[in-house]
Design an enzyme around this catalytic site. Sequence first.
Site, short mmCIF file in Angstrom:
data_model
loop_
_atom_site.label_atom_id
_atom_site.label_comp_id
_atom_site.label_asym_id
_atom_site.label_seq_id
_atom_site.Cartn_x
_atom_site.Cartn_y
_atom_site.Cartn_z
N LYS A 103 -49.00 -11.15 -6.43
CA LYS A 103 -48.40 -12.16 -5.54
C LYS A 103 -47.42 -11.48 -4.57
O LYS A 103 -47.71 -10.40 -4.08
CB LYS A 103 -47.75 -13.27 -6.37
CG LYS A 103 -48.71 -13.84 -7.41
CD LYS A 103 -48.21 -15.09 -8.05
CE LYS A 103 -49.18 -15.54 -9.13
NZ LYS A 103 -48.84 -16.86 -9.67
N GLU A 111 -52.10 -21.28 -5.16
CA GLU A 111 -50.90 -21.18 -4.31
C GLU A 111 -51.29 -21.17 -2.83
O GLU A 111 -50.52 -21.60 -1.97
CB GLU A 111 -50.08 -19.95 -4.72
CG GLU A 111 -49.36 -20.21 -6.04
CD GLU A 111 -49.04 -18.99 -6.86
OE1 GLU A 111 -49.14 -17.85 -6.36
OE2 GLU A 111 -48.70 -19.17 -8.05
C1 PEP Z 1 -51.99 -16.65 -11.25
O1 PEP Z 1 -51.18 -17.04 -10.42
O2 PEP Z 1 -53.14 -16.30 -10.89
C2 PEP Z 1 -51.59 -16.61 -12.64
C3 PEP Z 1 -52.51 -16.67 -13.55
O3 PEP Z 1 -50.24 -16.54 -12.89
P1 PEP Z 1 -49.51 -16.44 -14.33
O4 PEP Z 1 -50.28 -15.45 -15.14
O5 PEP Z 1 -48.14 -15.99 -14.01
O6 PEP Z 1 -49.58 -17.80 -14.92
#
Ligand code: PEP
Length: 249
Positions: free
Chosen positions: A12, A99
């Site tokens: 991210k 997102e």
């Molecule tokens: C993601 O955003 O793809 C994700 C799986 O995040 P997290 O592992 O932090 O839940």
Amino acid sequence: MAVKPLIAGNWKMNGGGGAGIALARAIAERAPEVAGRCDLLVCPPAVALAAVAETLAGSAVAVGGQDCHGQSSGAHTGDISAPMLAEAGASFVITGHSERRGDHFEGNALVRDKSAAAHDAGLIAVICIGETAAQRDGGQVFAVLSEQIAGSLPQGTTAANTVVAYEPVWAIGTGRTPTAAEIAEAHAHIRAEIARIAAGAADLRLLYGGSVNPENAAELLSVDNVNGALIGGASLDAGSFLAIALAAS
Ligand code: PEP
């Protein structure tokens, strides 16, 4: 044929510059520990992608973008095309992450165009789908997944050019996960839906994503039709990322 799991880290908006290079180096150093068990992928922010790819050159760790535009070039300020990602060293790109769908109002048609652009550039598209909490509470999980698959997977989708990640929106970054039975029924549904529109669906990798960590990885990765994980938070620590990969088989 057994499908080799893919363990993918989505960094991210973290790990730019030196931090990303250090994380990539730490993962590459330990990557031989998981050789033969699973494939590894990291998706750094776009500005760090070339440097991370250079750091990982010669290692078993692949690099991916987190998003791409649906066209290969043009007047699109701030956007990055799939061929640009490929030129910078990517072999994968995430499309349709919740997102992006949420923060940038990306719908299925746009995700399909981005995924097609990824294919045209020779990239493997990691196409994300998943229901919101309200949709799950409303009993709409299967309908939402069917609609997202029909709308987001481009013509020409194959097991070689596409990975699909099931990421319930309510499980991302929350510490909450579906039960193994809920994941199993979602993944069985997803594979059946993909089989209606794409060749070789049995071999197409289906990842689970949403609060995967070293403690729950063994259970989540052993669920039927789960061929790996897409990991956010826990992928920012090389030890946690590799511990998850070691739970894959
Ligand atoms: C993601 O955003 O793809 C994700 C799986 O995040 P997290 O592992 O932090 O839940």
